[in-house]
Design a protein around this motif. Structure first.
Motif, PDB file in Angstrom:
ATOM      1  N   ILE A  57       2.631  12.731   2.541  1.00 37.57           N
ATOM      2  CA  ILE A  57       1.592  11.853   1.995  1.00 37.57           C
ATOM      3  C   ILE A  57       2.217  10.775   1.125  1.00 37.57           C
ATOM      4  CG2 ILE A  57      -0.414  11.764   0.475  1.00 37.57           C
ATOM      5  CD1 ILE A  57      -1.070  14.623   1.433  1.00 37.57           C
ATOM      6  N   VAL A  58       3.189  11.160   0.313  1.00 36.57           N
ATOM      7  CA  VAL A  58       3.883  10.174  -0.532  1.00 36.57           C
ATOM      8  C   VAL A  58       4.539   9.105   0.333  1.00 36.57           C
ATOM      9  CG1 VAL A  58       5.803   9.845  -2.133  1.00 36.57           C
ATOM     10  CG2 VAL A  58       4.252  11.774  -2.429  1.00 36.57           C
ATOM     11  N   ALA A  59       5.241   9.525   1.390  1.00 36.39           N
ATOM     12  CA  ALA A  59       5.921   8.565   2.257  1.00 36.39           C
ATOM     13  C   ALA A  59       4.930   7.605   2.907  1.00 36.39           C
ATOM     14  CB  ALA A  59       6.733   9.303   3.329  1.00 36.39           C
ATOM     15  N   VAL A  60       3.772   8.126   3.355  1.00 34.40           N
ATOM     16  CA  VAL A  60       2.765   7.271   3.983  1.00 34.40           C
ATOM     17  C   VAL A  60       2.208   6.261   2.985  1.00 34.40           C
ATOM     18  CG1 VAL A  60       0.467   7.253   5.027  1.00 34.40           C
ATOM     19  CG2 VAL A  60       2.158   8.946   5.750  1.00 34.40           C
ATOM     20  N   LEU A  61       1.877   6.721   1.783  1.00 36.52           N
ATOM     21  CA  LEU A  61       1.311   5.822   0.775  1.00 36.52           C
ATOM     22  C   LEU A  61       2.321   4.771   0.335  1.00 36.52           C
ATOM     23  CD1 LEU A  61      -0.612   8.448  -1.384  1.00 36.52           C
ATOM     24  CD2 LEU A  61      -1.630   6.691   0.068  1.00 36.52           C
ATOM     25  N   VAL A  62       3.555   5.177   0.148  1.00 37.81           N
ATOM     26  CA  VAL A  62       4.588   4.226  -0.286  1.00 37.81           C
ATOM     27  C   VAL A  62       4.836   3.187   0.806  1.00 37.81           C
ATOM     28  CG1 VAL A  62       7.031   3.995  -0.859  1.00 37.81           C
ATOM     29  CG2 VAL A  62       5.680   5.812  -1.891  1.00 37.81           C
ATOM     30  N   ASP A  63       4.913   3.635   2.055  1.00 35.98           N
ATOM     31  CA  ASP A  63       5.132   2.697   3.147  1.00 35.98           C
ATOM     32  C   ASP A  63       3.955   1.739   3.289  1.00 35.98           C
ATOM     33  OD1 ASP A  63       6.724   1.910   5.597  1.00 35.98           O
ATOM     34  OD2 ASP A  63       4.829   2.456   6.534  1.00 35.98           O
ATOM     35  N   ALA A  64       2.731   2.231   3.155  1.00 35.62           N
ATOM     36  CA  ALA A  64       1.560   1.365   3.239  1.00 35.62           C
ATOM     37  C   ALA A  64       1.517   0.358   2.105  1.00 35.62           C
ATOM     38  CB  ALA A  64       0.282   2.206   3.231  1.00 35.62           C
ATOM     39  N   SER A  65       2.173   0.667   0.981  1.00 36.53           N
ATOM     40  CA  SER A  65       2.209  -0.240  -0.168  1.00 36.53           C
ATOM     41  C   SER A  65       3.430  -1.144  -0.142  1.00 36.53           C
ATOM     42  CB  SER A  65       2.214   0.572  -1.466  1.00 36.53           C
ATOM     43  OG  SER A  65       1.084   1.420  -1.551  1.00 36.53           O
ATOM     44  N   ASP A  66       4.211  -1.128   0.953  1.00 40.79           N
ATOM     45  CA  ASP A  66       5.448  -1.910   1.071  1.00 40.79           C
ATOM     46  C   ASP A  66       6.463  -1.503   0.011  1.00 40.79           C
ATOM     47  OD1 ASP A  66       4.344  -3.388   3.178  1.00 40.79           O
ATOM     48  OD2 ASP A  66       3.409  -4.792   1.781  1.00 40.79           O
ATOM     49  N   GLY A  67       6.462  -0.219  -0.343  1.00 42.10           N
ATOM     50  CA  GLY A  67       7.407   0.276  -1.338  1.00 42.10           C
ATOM     51  C   GLY A  67       8.553   1.040  -0.701  1.00 42.10           C
ATOM     52  N   ARG A  68       9.304   1.762  -1.553  1.00 37.69           N
ATOM     53  CA  ARG A  68      10.449   2.537  -1.075  1.00 37.69           C
ATOM     54  C   ARG A  68      10.446   3.901  -1.752  1.00 37.69           C
ATOM     55  NH1 ARG A  68      13.092  -2.356  -2.375  1.00 37.69           N
ATOM     56  NH2 ARG A  68      13.939  -1.381  -4.256  1.00 37.69           N
ATOM     57  N   LEU A  69      10.749   4.936  -0.985  1.00 35.95           N
ATOM     58  CA  LEU A  69      10.893   6.293  -1.498  1.00 35.95           C
ATOM     59  C   LEU A  69      12.331   6.731  -1.274  1.00 35.95           C
ATOM     60  CD1 LEU A  69       9.950   9.091  -2.505  1.00 35.95           C
ATOM     61  CD2 LEU A  69       9.276   9.586  -0.125  1.00 35.95           C
ATOM     62  N   THR A  70      13.007   7.133  -2.348  1.00 37.51           N
ATOM     63  CA  THR A  70      14.378   7.645  -2.231  1.00 37.51           C
ATOM     64  C   THR A  70      14.462   8.963  -2.996  1.00 37.51           C
ATOM     65  OG1 THR A  70      15.064   6.358  -4.176  1.00 37.51           O
ATOM     66  CG2 THR A  70      15.400   5.353  -2.010  1.00 37.51           C
TER      67      THR A  70
END
Length: 480
Positions: free
Chosen positions: A424-437
């Motif tokens: 869920i975090v990855a989907v939300l971050v990607d939809a917000s044009d962000g990055r998850l590391t």
């Protein structure tokens, strides 16, 4: 691609022009030279008809006057030589150069000579014509003329410049036409590329206009639109099924749990109460899984909506909301806030649910006495949210699989969770044009870091969030 097409058209045009204009330029130079040579041959033949008395020793006669007038009028030197090559009569400024000497030798052998075959703009030598003087089949001498080639060179150069100008105009017309033709041919490809990027960025309503370009590309655009419609329909059906199935299963699951709870007072032996407790735990686990599926379906449906959130305020609210659970598990949960508001432009609830999932993971997998630190800072043109724990962490291979749906590490299968939190975090971050590391911490633990883009300076004030009222547990952990 358009530039390569234009270069191809231009190269083809240049080759065609070279194939056409090169022989034409040579023909023009030869034609102009032949015209001059023909005129000089006629003049030399006339002088030859007047040269017989001079060659027989009876004086130059009218030939001397003719040669003087000829050079004065046309600037062309001429001379009459006898059979031994001695000059008999010449115009005032005639010079016997190497070309003239060679021409005289040929004429004394009984043959006419005129050269060169063609006058090129870079040549400096004159046009030489030599005619034998015959009397009853006997060669008495020769007449030779030397015409300066400057006028012929200028005429040939003028023709060549005209050809070059015509060729340049043709090239310019070819370039203009090629750009228009390439644009017409590639417009569907360009729009297809743009629409593909729009769909990849989340706009599933983007489509290609099917009435652009040649028929083959129009068919390609129509096929692409049909494919996009089919994929979008499949995705909508899949998400609708997940949402509907999760929602519809909650009611019978709730009823089932109530019935299992009601069985509790009737159980008297220890084994029965243990089985009763395990049944209740399994229903709770299934309820958590259904709630996570609903959250994931809602997150994936979020398209092209952006709100401005004060991430520092949301982080403070979420840390406060998770403090009771952290204290219950003997984990120290602390916040290192930013010095000023840290605004982020995200899809709705992205910051809230991201922090919920990351804090839940960190608290859940940290043991007694461990520390979980939430940090908010402004960096790289956006806002960074970092959750650091001192728990067991993950291996490199586990980090690569952490965001996969329903994935859980083998050594934590007995810990509550649905394996969807980080998804869920990855989907939300990607939809917000962000990055998850995510990376391993030193000396132990895990660091999960999320970057969200900052809003434009002229954007509206931050939207209010539901962080203060959202209870922990809506997004379960997907971590090992």
């Amino acid at each position: 691609m358009r530039r390569r097409l234009v270069i191809s058209y231009l190269l083809l045009m240049v080759l065609v022009l070279l194939a056409l204009e090169t022989p034409l330029a040579a023909t023009l130079a030869t034609r102009e030279t032949d015209r001059v040579r023909a005129d000089r041959l006629a003049d030399a033949t006339r002088f030859a008809s007047l040269a017989n008395p001079a060659l027989r020793g009876r004086g130059p006669g009218p030939l001397d006057v003719e040669l003087d007038a000829y050079e004065g009028l046309y600037g062309i030197g001429a001379a009459v030589v006898d059979r031994d090559g001695r000059t008999v009569v010449t115009s005032p400024n005639w010079e016997r150069g190497p070309a003239a000497a060679s021409a005289v030798d040929i004429a004394l052998a009984g043959q006419q000579f005129s050269g060169p075959e063609s006058v090129w703009p870079w040549m400096n030598g004159p046009v030489v014509v030599a005619v034998p003087i015959n009397d009853g089949g006997e060669v008495l001498g020769a007449v030779v003329t030397t015409t300066p080639a400057g006028k012929v060179r200028r005429t040939v150069a003028a023709w060549w410049l005209l050809l070059a100008a015509i060729g340049l105009l043709a090239v310019l017309a070819c370039v203009s036409t090629a750009f228009g033709l390439a644009g017409w041919v590639l417009r569907p490809v360009t729009e297809l590329d743009a629409v593909t990027h729009e769909i990849a960025e989340g706009d599933r309503t983007a489509r290609v206009r099917p009435r652009l370009g040649p028929p083959e590309l129009r068919r390609l655009a129509a096929s692409f639109n049909n494919m996009a419609d089919a994929v979008s329909d499949v995705m909508d059906r899949q998400r609708a099924f997940v949402a509907h199935a999760s929602h519809q299963l909650r009611n019978p699951l709730t009823a089932l749990r109530l019935r299992v709870e009601e069985l509790g007072p009737s159980l008297t032996d220890a084994d029965g109460r243990a089985e009763h407790r395990l049944a209740l735990e399994e229903t709770d686990r299934l309820a958590t899984l259904l709630e996570a599926l609903l959250t994931l379906a809602r997150a994936e449906r979020t398209e092209n909506q952006r709100v401005i959130i004060d991430a520092a305020e949301v982080a403070a609210a979420r840390v406060a909301a998770w403090q009771p659970l952290a204290r219950h598990r003997s984990v120290t949960l602390r916040l290192e806030p930013a010095d000023a508001p840290a605004y982020a432009r995200t899809v709705p609830t992205a910051v809230d649910q991201t922090l919920d999932a990351l804090i839940d993971n960190a608290v859940k997998f940290s043991g007694d006495g461990e520390v979980v630190t939430v940090t908010v800072r402004v960096a790289d043109g956006g806002t960074v949210l970092q959750v650091r724990d001192t728990g067991p962490g993950m291996t490199a291979s586990q980090l690569n699989q952490a965001t996969e749906r329903f994935w859980r590490a083998p050594d934590v299968q007995n810990v509550d969770g649905a394996g969807l939190g980080l998804t869920i975090v990855a989907v939300l971050v990607d939809a917000s044009d962000g990055r998850l590391t995510m990376r391993q911490s030193t000396p132990r633990g895990l660091v999960a870091e999320v970057w969200f883009p900052a809003p434009e300076p002229l954007d509206v004030e931050p939207a209010t969030t539901e962080a203060a009222t959202t209870e922990p547990g809506l997004a379960e952990a997907g971590r090992a």
